[in-house]
Design an enzyme around this catalytic site. Structure first.
Site, PDB file in Angstrom:
ATOM      1  N   ARG A  91       0.847  -1.204   0.000  1.00 23.24           N
ATOM      2  CA  ARG A  91       0.000   0.000   0.000  1.00 23.24           C
ATOM      3  C   ARG A  91       0.875   1.244   0.000  1.00 23.24           C
ATOM      4  O   ARG A  91       0.514   2.279   0.557  1.00 23.24           O
ATOM      5  CB  ARG A  91      -0.884  -0.001   1.224  1.00 23.24           C
ATOM      6  CG  ARG A  91      -0.099  -0.148   2.516  1.00 23.24           C
ATOM      7  CD  ARG A  91      -0.934   0.243   3.676  1.00 23.24           C
ATOM      8  NE  ARG A  91      -0.237  -0.047   4.919  1.00 23.24           N
ATOM      9  CZ  ARG A  91      -0.658   0.359   6.087  1.00 23.24           C
ATOM     10  NH1 ARG A  91      -1.754   1.062   6.174  1.00 23.24           N
ATOM     11  NH2 ARG A  91       0.003   0.062   7.175  1.00 23.24           N
ATOM     12  N   LYS A 111       2.625   6.155   1.994  1.00 24.28           N
ATOM     13  CA  LYS A 111       1.992   4.998   2.633  1.00 24.28           C
ATOM     14  C   LYS A 111       0.483   5.245   2.597  1.00 24.28           C
ATOM     15  O   LYS A 111       0.036   6.311   3.007  1.00 24.28           O
ATOM     16  CB  LYS A 111       2.484   4.913   4.079  1.00 24.28           C
ATOM     17  CG  LYS A 111       2.326   3.578   4.754  1.00 24.28           C
ATOM     18  CD  LYS A 111       3.201   3.613   6.007  1.00 24.28           C
ATOM     19  CE  LYS A 111       3.184   2.372   6.822  1.00 24.28           C
ATOM     20  NZ  LYS A 111       4.187   2.459   7.896  1.00 24.28           N
ATOM     21  N   GLY A 124      -4.919  -1.677   0.460  1.00 25.95           N
ATOM     22  CA  GLY A 124      -3.997  -0.665  -0.060  1.00 25.95           C
ATOM     23  C   GLY A 124      -4.107   0.691   0.614  1.00 25.95           C
ATOM     24  O   GLY A 124      -3.354   1.599   0.290  1.00 25.95           O
ATOM     25  N   ARG A 181      15.772  -2.579   2.997  1.00 24.61           N
ATOM     26  CA  ARG A 181      15.566  -3.286   4.259  1.00 24.61           C
ATOM     27  C   ARG A 181      16.363  -4.589   4.260  1.00 24.61           C
ATOM     28  O   ARG A 181      16.758  -5.073   3.193  1.00 24.61           O
ATOM     29  CB  ARG A 181      14.068  -3.635   4.397  1.00 24.61           C
ATOM     30  CG  ARG A 181      13.142  -2.460   4.214  1.00 24.61           C
ATOM     31  CD  ARG A 181      11.827  -2.890   3.587  1.00 24.61           C
ATOM     32  NE  ARG A 181      10.995  -1.731   3.233  1.00 24.61           N
ATOM     33  CZ  ARG A 181      10.060  -1.205   4.014  1.00 24.61           C
ATOM     34  NH1 ARG A 181       9.808  -1.754   5.178  1.00 24.61           N
ATOM     35  NH2 ARG A 181       9.375  -0.150   3.636  1.00 24.61           N
ATOM     36  N   ASP A 250      11.729  -7.124   7.598  1.00 21.63           N
ATOM     37  CA  ASP A 250      11.356  -6.110   6.594  1.00 21.63           C
ATOM     38  C   ASP A 250      11.199  -4.728   7.221  1.00 21.63           C
ATOM     39  O   ASP A 250      11.029  -3.742   6.506  1.00 21.63           O
ATOM     40  CB  ASP A 250      10.056  -6.519   5.867  1.00 21.63           C
ATOM     41  CG  ASP A 250       8.930  -6.846   6.839  1.00 21.63           C
ATOM     42  OD1 ASP A 250       9.106  -7.754   7.656  1.00 21.63           O
ATOM     43  OD2 ASP A 250       7.880  -6.181   6.780  1.00 21.63           O
TER      44      ASP A 250
END
Ligand code: AMP
Ligand code: MG
Length: 469
Positions: A91, A111, A124, A181, A250
């Protein structure tokens, strides 16, 4: 029709260097954008004109509408210890990179900008409360001097989003050194594509750890520098009582910035078992577990780098393991240096710190207020067992602490859980006043403001945070 593109010239080095890790994607249209929060100071730092961001073209930019070349980023990750091969920006979107006037390359990322090919079952979207929470807590962390992504803006979309009930939708615009990440490396490692792995590692080195490029083994040096950056970061969290809440791989950056503020919160009474998140039923990500979890995540990172480290896997495992063992020393040194500063000392021995933490825990003493009270000479009142405190205090006083220096590093104001909840509830109902007041306090966390005592006091009980979506 207002266009977003006149305001900022984006670069796209990530999509250029590792195209396989991005999916071109556009943001969901936002018909009625309404600005809820704008970080003018950050806008200026980025070389953007705050006023321009308030105009229709600015709001289009801050919601990704009409911005070309936006991408969703791919990553994998261990969530609560379980590996998911395909997470990614479900999203979220990377708008692009901008080079700020100081020459730093920063990602501008959204975001809540609509479903992407990584959305799995999600809608999303994001809603006002959790996006303002990320804004508030990340800005508080920044003001505390802790490496973190920043928040540029929260824009309400006018869309009703289905959660436990219908809630107002919002898009957060955030700024990060990058969004690479540990999970990004895990995603690449799983493809078995060593060229892609090398490209990602080279990009990360150039961007975050450039001195690694000149090392005898640049990829090992990259690893060592990430281990060091994370050890320093987690020590900073521990020193302010921050509980991230979802330290999945993550949610751990290669840059060393704190990222992804979901069910995070600050500990009140000192207790290593402190956990706030409704989904962390086993306490995996409890306050006291954070250093060990960071090390676990870094072991997962090492596994992804093995093909780049040496010719044979056995030798690679050996050098990576040795590099990871540096975490503990680095962490301890950073923690002790930070504790020394909090106690107004040049240096401090582990025993004095351990004894203090045991006292605070036994007395259920509020972590944040304690250090201010100690400097003010009123800490004794916080303890039931005054004799035990007096004994510790005598050892501390003998070291001739500088109490004025303490007040420059120990915050008066942190985003206390009960205040955050009240501010977000009000904002969700349309009243931004409490959010703005709390934000202004945590942005200057070290200066006492008369009349604001309520904001410095601990809440009255445990609080549960929800994985803000
Ligand atoms: P987070 O908990 O924010 O770190 O997100 C974990 C993963 O779930 C990421 O891959 C997100 O993109 C994805 N995700 C979280 N919420 C949603 C949503 N409402 N729609 C689509 N994907 C989501
Ligand atoms: Mg995340």
């Amino acid at each position: 029709m207002a266009t977003a593109t006149g305001i900022v010239a984006f670069e796209h080095t990530y999509a250029r260097d590792v195209p396989a890790l991005t999916v071109p994607w556009t943001a969901a249209p936002v018909a009625e954008p309404r600005l809820l929060a704008l970080n003018e100071e950050l806008a200026v730092e980025l070389g953007l004109e705050p006023q321009a961001l308030r105009e229709p073209s600015g709001l289009a930019l801050l919601t990704g509408n009409g911005v070309p070349d936006t991408v969703a980023m791919a990553y994998a990750g261990h969530q609560f210890g379980h590996y998911s091969p395909r997470l990614g920006d479900g999203r979220a979107l990377l708008l692009g990179e901008l080079v700020d006037p100081a020459g730093r390359r920063r990602d501008l990322h959204l975001k809540g900008s609509g479903r992407t090919p990584f959305a799995r079952g999600g809608d999303g979207y994001a809603v006002v409360g959790p996006m303002l929470r990320e804004y508030l807590v990340s800005e508080a962390m920044h003001a505390l001097g802790i490496p973190t992504t920043r928040s540029l803006a929260v824009v309400a979309t006018g869309r009703a989003v289905a959660r436990e009930r219908l809630l107002p939708g919002a898009v957060l615009a955030r700024v990060a050194a990058s969004h690479i990440r540990v999970g990004t490396f895990q995603y690449v490692a799983a493809t078995g594509d060593h060229d892609l792995l090398r490209s990602l590692a080279d990009h990360a080195i150039a961007r975050h750890h450039p001195s690694a490029a000149g090392a005898a083994n640049p990829y090992l040096a990259l690893y060592e520098q990430v281990v060091a950056a994370q050890a320093e970061l987690i020590a900073q969290w521990m020193l302010v009582g921050f509980v991230h809440g979802v330290m999945n791989t993550d949610n751990m950056t290669i840059s060393g910035e704190t990222i992804d503020y979901g069910p995070c919160a600050f500990m009140d009474a000192v207790d290593p078992r402190t956990v706030f998140s409704s989904i962390d039923t086993t306490g995996r990500y409890a306050y006291g577990n954070q250093p060990a979890i960071a090390q676990w995540n870094l072991a997962r990172f090492a596994e992804t780098l093995l093909p780049l480290l040496t010719d044979t896997t056995d030798a690679a495992v050996e050098v990576a393991t040795a590099a990871l063992t540096a975490f503990a020393d680095r962490y301890r040194a950073a923690l002790l240096a930070g504790m020394a500063a909090k106690l107004g000392l040049r240096s401090v021995d582990q025993q004095l710190v351990d004894d203090l933490m045991a006292l605070l825990e036994a007395g259920l003493v509020d972590h944040t207020s304690f250090f201010r009270a100690l400097a003010a000479g009123t800490a004794r009142d916080l303890f039931l067992d005054r004799a035990a405190f007096d004994a510790w205090s005598a050892r501390w006083s003998a070291l001739q602490p500088d109490t004025q220096a303490m007040d420059r590093v120990n915050p008066v104001y942190i985003p206390r859980n009960h205040l955050v909840e009240a501010a977000l509830d009000a904002a969700t109902s349309g009243d931004l006043g409490p959010f703005e007041e709390l934000l202004s306090l945590v942005q200057q966390p070290f200066s006492v403001r008369p009349g604001m005592e309520r904001y410095a006091a601990a809440g009255s009980g445990p609080i549960v945070t929800y994985c803000g979506t």
